[in-house]
Design a protein around this motif. Structure first.
Motif, PDB file in Angstrom:
ATOM      1  N   ALA A   9      52.718  32.212  14.730  1.00 35.38           N
ATOM      2  CA  ALA A   9      52.187  33.369  15.443  1.00 35.38           C
ATOM      3  C   ALA A   9      52.200  34.623  14.577  1.00 35.38           C
ATOM      4  CB  ALA A   9      53.000  33.618  16.712  1.00 35.38           C
ATOM      5  N   VAL A  10      51.157  35.416  14.756  1.00 36.40           N
ATOM      6  CA  VAL A  10      51.059  36.740  14.152  1.00 36.40           C
ATOM      7  C   VAL A  10      51.277  37.750  15.266  1.00 36.40           C
ATOM      8  CG1 VAL A  10      49.512  38.403  13.053  1.00 36.40           C
ATOM      9  CG2 VAL A  10      49.404  35.989  12.400  1.00 36.40           C
ATOM     10  N   LEU A  11      52.178  38.692  15.040  1.00 36.37           N
ATOM     11  CA  LEU A  11      52.354  39.815  15.955  1.00 36.37           C
ATOM     12  C   LEU A  11      51.565  40.982  15.392  1.00 36.37           C
ATOM     13  CD1 LEU A  11      56.221  39.749  16.568  1.00 36.37           C
ATOM     14  CD2 LEU A  11      54.426  38.542  17.829  1.00 36.37           C
ATOM     15  N   ASP A  12      50.562  41.434  16.114  1.00 39.21           N
ATOM     16  CA  ASP A  12      49.817  42.611  15.667  1.00 39.21           C
ATOM     17  C   ASP A  12      50.757  43.811  15.724  1.00 39.21           C
ATOM     18  OD1 ASP A  12      47.810  44.337  14.885  1.00 39.21           O
ATOM     19  OD2 ASP A  12      46.512  43.948  16.611  1.00 39.21           O
ATOM     20  N   SER A  13      50.419  44.838  14.980  1.00 37.62           N
ATOM     21  CA  SER A  13      51.304  46.001  14.911  1.00 37.62           C
ATOM     22  C   SER A  13      51.527  46.625  16.276  1.00 37.62           C
ATOM     23  CB  SER A  13      50.768  47.026  13.917  1.00 37.62           C
ATOM     24  OG  SER A  13      49.454  47.398  14.246  1.00 37.62           O
ATOM     25  N   ASP A  14      50.553  46.552  17.197  1.00 37.16           N
ATOM     26  CA  ASP A  14      50.764  47.140  18.519  1.00 37.16           C
ATOM     27  C   ASP A  14      51.841  46.388  19.307  1.00 37.16           C
ATOM     28  OD1 ASP A  14      49.220  44.892  19.097  1.00 37.16           O
ATOM     29  OD2 ASP A  14      47.571  46.015  19.983  1.00 37.16           O
ATOM     30  N   VAL A  15      52.061  45.121  19.004  1.00 43.85           N
ATOM     31  CA  VAL A  15      53.156  44.375  19.620  1.00 43.85           C
ATOM     32  C   VAL A  15      54.478  44.774  18.959  1.00 43.85           C
ATOM     33  CG1 VAL A  15      54.124  42.072  20.037  1.00 43.85           C
ATOM     34  CG2 VAL A  15      51.656  42.462  20.287  1.00 43.85           C
ATOM     35  N   ASP A  95      36.973  45.932  14.633  1.00 47.58           N
ATOM     36  CA  ASP A  95      37.691  47.051  14.027  1.00 47.58           C
ATOM     37  C   ASP A  95      38.041  46.695  12.582  1.00 47.58           C
ATOM     38  OD1 ASP A  95      39.403  49.086  13.247  1.00 47.58           O
ATOM     39  OD2 ASP A  95      40.674  48.961  15.034  1.00 47.58           O
ATOM     40  N   SER A  96      37.422  47.368  11.647  1.00 49.86           N
ATOM     41  CA  SER A  96      37.658  47.047  10.237  1.00 49.86           C
ATOM     42  C   SER A  96      39.117  47.254   9.837  1.00 49.86           C
ATOM     43  CB  SER A  96      36.734  47.865   9.334  1.00 49.86           C
ATOM     44  OG  SER A  96      36.993  49.247   9.496  1.00 49.86           O
ATOM     45  N   ASP A  97      39.845  48.113  10.564  1.00 49.20           N
ATOM     46  CA  ASP A  97      41.265  48.316  10.267  1.00 49.20           C
ATOM     47  C   ASP A  97      42.106  47.086  10.604  1.00 49.20           C
ATOM     48  OD1 ASP A  97      40.810  50.890   9.359  1.00 49.20           O
ATOM     49  OD2 ASP A  97      41.303  51.829  11.283  1.00 49.20           O
ATOM     50  N   ASP A  98      41.549  46.171  11.388  1.00 48.30           N
ATOM     51  CA  ASP A  98      42.280  44.961  11.779  1.00 48.30           C
ATOM     52  C   ASP A  98      41.929  43.739  10.943  1.00 48.30           C
ATOM     53  OD1 ASP A  98      43.767  46.181  13.749  1.00 48.30           O
ATOM     54  OD2 ASP A  98      42.332  45.723  15.340  1.00 48.30           O
ATOM     55  N   GLU A  99      41.104  43.913   9.931  1.00 49.87           N
ATOM     56  CA  GLU A  99      40.723  42.758   9.110  1.00 49.87           C
ATOM     57  C   GLU A  99      41.929  42.133   8.424  1.00 49.87           C
ATOM     58  OE1 GLU A  99      37.375  43.531   6.545  1.00 49.87           O
ATOM     59  OE2 GLU A  99      36.157  44.187   8.246  1.00 49.87           O
ATOM     60  N   HIS A 100      42.925  42.945   8.042  1.00 50.11           N
ATOM     61  CA  HIS A 100      44.119  42.376   7.406  1.00 50.11           C
ATOM     62  C   HIS A 100      44.912  41.508   8.379  1.00 50.11           C
ATOM     63  CE1 HIS A 100      47.392  44.951   9.037  1.00 50.11           C
ATOM     64  NE2 HIS A 100      46.392  45.798   9.234  1.00 50.11           N
ATOM     65  N   ILE A 101      44.851  41.814   9.673  1.00 47.06           N
ATOM     66  CA  ILE A 101      45.519  40.984  10.680  1.00 47.06           C
ATOM     67  C   ILE A 101      44.800  39.640  10.783  1.00 47.06           C
ATOM     68  CG2 ILE A 101      46.106  40.787  13.137  1.00 47.06           C
ATOM     69  CD1 ILE A 101      47.772  42.874  11.648  1.00 47.06           C
ATOM     70  N   CYS A 102      43.475  39.681  10.787  1.00 44.70           N
ATOM     71  CA  CYS A 102      42.692  38.442  10.819  1.00 44.70           C
ATOM     72  C   CYS A 102      42.925  37.623   9.549  1.00 44.70           C
ATOM     73  CB  CYS A 102      41.211  38.759  10.993  1.00 44.70           C
ATOM     74  SG  CYS A 102      40.835  39.542  12.581  1.00 44.70           S
ATOM     75  N   ASP A 109      47.471  30.158   8.640  1.00 42.53           N
ATOM     76  CA  ASP A 109      47.201  29.033   9.530  1.00 42.53           C
ATOM     77  C   ASP A 109      47.857  29.260  10.889  1.00 42.53           C
ATOM     78  OD1 ASP A 109      46.020  26.588  10.162  1.00 42.53           O
ATOM     79  OD2 ASP A 109      47.799  25.455   9.577  1.00 42.53           O
ATOM     80  N   ALA A 110      47.651  30.470  11.437  1.00 42.55           N
ATOM     81  CA  ALA A 110      48.271  30.847  12.709  1.00 42.55           C
ATOM     82  C   ALA A 110      47.638  30.108  13.878  1.00 42.55           C
ATOM     83  CB  ALA A 110      48.152  32.351  12.930  1.00 42.55           C
ATOM     84  N   ASP A 111      48.476  29.774  14.827  1.00 41.66           N
ATOM     85  CA  ASP A 111      48.015  29.182  16.081  1.00 41.66           C
ATOM     86  C   ASP A 111      47.784  30.260  17.125  1.00 41.66           C
ATOM     87  OD1 ASP A 111      48.400  26.316  15.342  1.00 41.66           O
ATOM     88  OD2 ASP A 111      50.481  26.978  15.148  1.00 41.66           O
ATOM     89  N   LEU A 112      48.523  31.371  16.992  1.00 43.91           N
ATOM     90  CA  LEU A 112      48.468  32.462  17.958  1.00 43.91           C
ATOM     91  C   LEU A 112      48.361  33.803  17.252  1.00 43.91           C
ATOM     92  CD1 LEU A 112      51.517  31.321  20.137  1.00 43.91           C
ATOM     93  CD2 LEU A 112      49.110  31.030  20.737  1.00 43.91           C
ATOM     94  N   LEU A 113      47.626  34.714  17.873  1.00 40.80           N
ATOM     95  CA  LEU A 113      47.578  36.104  17.444  1.00 40.80           C
ATOM     96  C   LEU A 113      47.891  36.926  18.680  1.00 40.80           C
ATOM     97  CD1 LEU A 113      46.977  38.518  15.631  1.00 40.80           C
ATOM     98  CD2 LEU A 113      44.539  38.123  16.013  1.00 40.80           C
ATOM     99  N   LEU A 114      49.059  37.536  18.702  1.00 35.43           N
ATOM    100  CA  LEU A 114      49.503  38.289  19.858  1.00 35.43           C
ATOM    101  C   LEU A 114      49.195  39.764  19.637  1.00 35.43           C
ATOM    102  CD1 LEU A 114      52.876  36.404  20.209  1.00 35.43           C
ATOM    103  CD2 LEU A 114      50.776  35.982  21.472  1.00 35.43           C
TER     104      LEU A 114
END
Length: 119
Positions: A9-15, A95-102, A109-114
């Protein structure tokens, strides 16, 4: 029979900004082994910057807050530069600022993006 691995899982910065969610998901990953939290230097830098600029938290507190992933999951660091070249990251977010999260999700090889982000 092979043991099933916990979802990556990836935790986005807002999480990460939500201390309650951040600690809960960290405990589920570290203590219960229900998740494997992956992270990148880009994610931690964004979270640190926003915590000091918008919360605002003292730099040392922000560094400790975001440093949890680095300390608790030292082997789960992902180099976003290894994201597959055949994936157009711009197609995954508005949002181009979120491309690094993607890129982190793809490269790790994330299964989840929270996230709370609708983009």
């Amino acid at each position: 029979m092979s043991e099933r691995r916990p979802p990556r899982a990836v935790l986005d910065s807002d999480v990460i900004f939500s201390r309650v969610l951040y600690q809960l998901l960290g405990r589920l990953a570290l203590q219960q082994r229900l998740l494997t939290l992956i992270w990148s230097e880009e994610l931690l830098a964004e979270a640190d910057r926003v915590l000091t600029e918008r919360k605002p938290l003292p730099a040392a507190v922000a560094a400790q807050w975001v440093g949890y992933l680095r300390e608790a999951f030292p082997h789960e660091r992902v180099d976003v530069g290894t994201a597959r070249a055949d994936v157009d990251l711009r197609s995954l977010t508005s949002d181009s600022d979120d491309e690094h999260i993607c890129a982190l999700a793809v490269a790790g090889d994330a299964d989840l993006l929270l996230t709370f982000d609708r983009g």
